[in-house]
Design a protein around this motif. Sequence first.
Motif, mmCIF file in Angstrom:
data_model
loop_
_atom_site.group_PDB
_atom_site.id
_atom_site.type_symbol
_atom_site.label_atom_id
_atom_site.label_comp_id
_atom_site.label_asym_id
_atom_site.label_seq_id
_atom_site.Cartn_x
_atom_site.Cartn_y
_atom_site.Cartn_z
ATOM 1 N N GLY A 155 0.791 -1.224 0.000
ATOM 2 C CA GLY A 155 0.000 0.000 0.000
ATOM 3 C C GLY A 155 0.822 1.273 0.000
ATOM 4 N N TYR A 156 2.121 1.160 0.314
ATOM 5 C CA TYR A 156 3.034 2.299 0.303
ATOM 6 C C TYR A 156 4.409 1.889 -0.201
ATOM 7 C CZ TYR A 156 4.309 0.012 4.683
ATOM 8 O OH TYR A 156 4.689 -0.916 5.618
ATOM 9 N N VAL A 157 4.626 0.582 -0.272
ATOM 10 C CA VAL A 157 5.845 -0.021 -0.793
ATOM 11 C C VAL A 157 5.424 -1.245 -1.608
ATOM 12 C CG1 VAL A 157 7.885 -1.392 -0.165
ATOM 13 C CG2 VAL A 157 7.431 0.761 1.015
ATOM 14 N N PHE A 158 6.074 -1.434 -2.766
ATOM 15 C CA PHE A 158 5.830 -2.638 -3.557
ATOM 16 C C PHE A 158 7.073 -3.515 -3.449
ATOM 17 C CE2 PHE A 158 5.623 -5.362 -7.251
ATOM 18 C CZ PHE A 158 4.272 -5.653 -7.369
ATOM 19 N N CYS A 159 6.891 -4.739 -2.962
ATOM 20 C CA CYS A 159 8.003 -5.676 -2.788
ATOM 21 C C CYS A 159 8.072 -6.592 -4.001
ATOM 22 C CB CYS A 159 7.812 -6.490 -1.522
ATOM 23 S SG CYS A 159 7.593 -5.495 -0.027
ATOM 24 N N GLY A 160 8.980 -6.297 -4.916
ATOM 25 C CA GLY A 160 9.108 -7.095 -6.126
ATOM 26 C C GLY A 160 9.658 -8.470 -5.822
ATOM 27 N N GLU A 161 9.067 -9.486 -6.427
ATOM 28 C CA GLU A 161 9.508 -10.860 -6.189
ATOM 29 C C GLU A 161 10.249 -11.451 -7.380
ATOM 30 O OE1 GLU A 161 9.530 -13.232 -3.638
ATOM 31 O OE2 GLU A 161 9.381 -11.363 -2.527
ATOM 32 N N SER A 162 9.648 -11.380 -8.554
ATOM 33 C CA SER A 162 10.300 -11.964 -9.723
ATOM 34 C C SER A 162 9.677 -11.395 -10.984
ATOM 35 C CB SER A 162 10.159 -13.491 -9.705
ATOM 36 O OG SER A 162 10.911 -14.091 -10.743
ATOM 37 N N GLU A 184 3.016 7.941 -9.404
ATOM 38 C CA GLU A 184 1.766 8.688 -9.342
ATOM 39 C C GLU A 184 1.059 8.475 -8.007
ATOM 40 O OE1 GLU A 184 -0.586 7.574 -12.669
ATOM 41 O OE2 GLU A 184 0.767 8.461 -14.156
ATOM 42 N N LYS A 185 1.177 7.262 -7.456
ATOM 43 C CA LYS A 185 0.512 6.935 -6.197
ATOM 44 C C LYS A 185 1.354 7.317 -4.975
ATOM 45 C CE LYS A 185 -2.226 3.043 -7.956
ATOM 46 N NZ LYS A 185 -2.482 1.574 -7.835
ATOM 47 N N GLU A 186 2.540 7.873 -5.240
ATOM 48 C CA GLU A 186 3.451 8.343 -4.186
ATOM 49 C C GLU A 186 3.902 7.207 -3.265
ATOM 50 O OE1 GLU A 186 1.660 11.694 -2.248
ATOM 51 O OE2 GLU A 186 1.919 12.988 -3.992
ATOM 52 N N TYR A 187 4.157 6.052 -3.835
ATOM 53 C CA TYR A 187 4.771 4.965 -3.065
ATOM 54 C C TYR A 187 6.200 5.352 -2.712
ATOM 55 C CZ TYR A 187 1.203 1.319 -3.600
ATOM 56 O OH TYR A 187 0.056 0.568 -3.507
ATOM 57 N N LYS A 188 6.687 4.834 -1.588
ATOM 58 C CA LYS A 188 8.026 5.197 -1.127
ATOM 59 C C LYS A 188 9.113 4.594 -2.019
ATOM 60 C CE LYS A 188 6.857 5.696 3.775
ATOM 61 N NZ LYS A 188 7.140 5.170 5.147
ATOM 62 N N PHE A 189 8.992 3.309 -2.311
ATOM 63 C CA PHE A 189 9.999 2.650 -3.145
ATOM 64 C C PHE A 189 9.512 1.273 -3.571
ATOM 65 C CE2 PHE A 189 11.200 1.709 1.296
ATOM 66 C CZ PHE A 189 11.242 0.321 1.276
ATOM 67 N N GLU A 211 18.609 2.190 6.840
ATOM 68 C CA GLU A 211 17.876 3.172 6.064
ATOM 69 C C GLU A 211 16.622 2.548 5.449
ATOM 70 O OE1 GLU A 211 16.861 6.828 4.463
ATOM 71 O OE2 GLU A 211 18.335 6.303 5.986
ATOM 72 N N PHE A 212 16.767 1.319 4.970
ATOM 73 C CA PHE A 212 15.639 0.601 4.383
ATOM 74 C C PHE A 212 14.490 0.470 5.392
ATOM 75 C CE2 PHE A 212 13.387 -3.436 3.870
ATOM 76 C CZ PHE A 212 12.920 -3.334 2.568
ATOM 77 N N LEU A 213 14.820 0.091 6.618
ATOM 78 C CA LEU A 213 13.789 -0.109 7.637
ATOM 79 C C LEU A 213 13.140 1.205 8.048
ATOM 80 C CD1 LEU A 213 15.551 -2.818 9.832
ATOM 81 C CD2 LEU A 213 13.631 -3.142 8.249
ATOM 82 N N LYS A 214 13.918 2.282 8.071
ATOM 83 C CA LYS A 214 13.353 3.594 8.379
ATOM 84 C C LYS A 214 12.310 3.973 7.343
ATOM 85 C CE LYS A 214 17.308 5.693 10.770
ATOM 86 N NZ LYS A 214 18.390 6.715 10.654
ATOM 87 N N LEU A 215 12.625 3.744 6.071
ATOM 88 C CA LEU A 215 11.702 4.074 4.990
ATOM 89 C C LEU A 215 10.490 3.142 5.015
ATOM 90 C CD1 LEU A 215 14.272 4.613 2.124
ATOM 91 C CD2 LEU A 215 12.856 6.372 3.159
ATOM 92 N N LEU A 216 10.723 1.891 5.342
ATOM 93 C CA LEU A 216 9.644 0.895 5.360
ATOM 94 C C LEU A 216 8.611 1.240 6.413
ATOM 95 C CD1 LEU A 216 8.723 -1.863 4.144
ATOM 96 C CD2 LEU A 216 9.966 -2.969 6.008
ATOM 97 N N LYS A 217 9.053 1.796 7.535
ATOM 98 C CA LYS A 217 8.141 2.077 8.649
ATOM 99 C C LYS A 217 7.569 3.487 8.586
ATOM 100 C CE LYS A 217 10.377 -1.276 11.701
ATOM 101 N NZ LYS A 217 11.169 -1.477 12.930
#
Length: 217
Positions: A155-162, A184-189, A211-217
Amino acid sequence: MEKPQHRLFFLTEALVFPPVDTANSDGLLAVGGDLSSERLLLAYQQGIFPWFDKDSIILWWSPDPRMVLYPKQIKISKSMRKVLRDNQFRLTKNTCFKDVLEYCSSVDRPGQDGTWITEQMKMAYLKLHEKGIAKSYEVWEGDKLVGGLYGIDLGYVFCGESMFSLTSNASKFAFIKLAQELQEKEYKFIDCQLHTDHLESLGAQEISRIEFLKLLK
């Protein structure tokens, strides 16, 4: 501050993971547990993902550094700009998730022997798809499915798998379209997990786990 000592954590039925900074130098954090939708969602929310082969116990990872793409930093080469202009491909979303999953598990990849997308993994991600959490982007050339990708949408981050490609540039097309939509949806990363030259060429970069965890939360 000293880095916590690594001690391999064996998961039980309880939905809990150890602190990610207890992972070993390769990023291996824990083993065991199951691939229930609840455990998988909890894992992704904490920056953890499963990765193992069919002959292995379930392995859970949280590597440092972590590969990510900020949607605004997607790199589109001149050749890909032409592909986008010429409408060589068309994109659909969530119309054939299972087919994308199957192709990702079966397409030959240079330097890779076998697949980590086991039957157990397929069943788990199909359940997440039914819940609207796992999503697919499909690339078509005419009426033929020629590429695509899937991942977990928080909903705010897309976790790419494959992702997979049966023809040149198809997976790049899917990835670019994903990045443009998430911008466009303003996802973080987009979480790309581990470094590859292919992902780096598209604008992804490595950042520290902290840094990754800071952005994730």
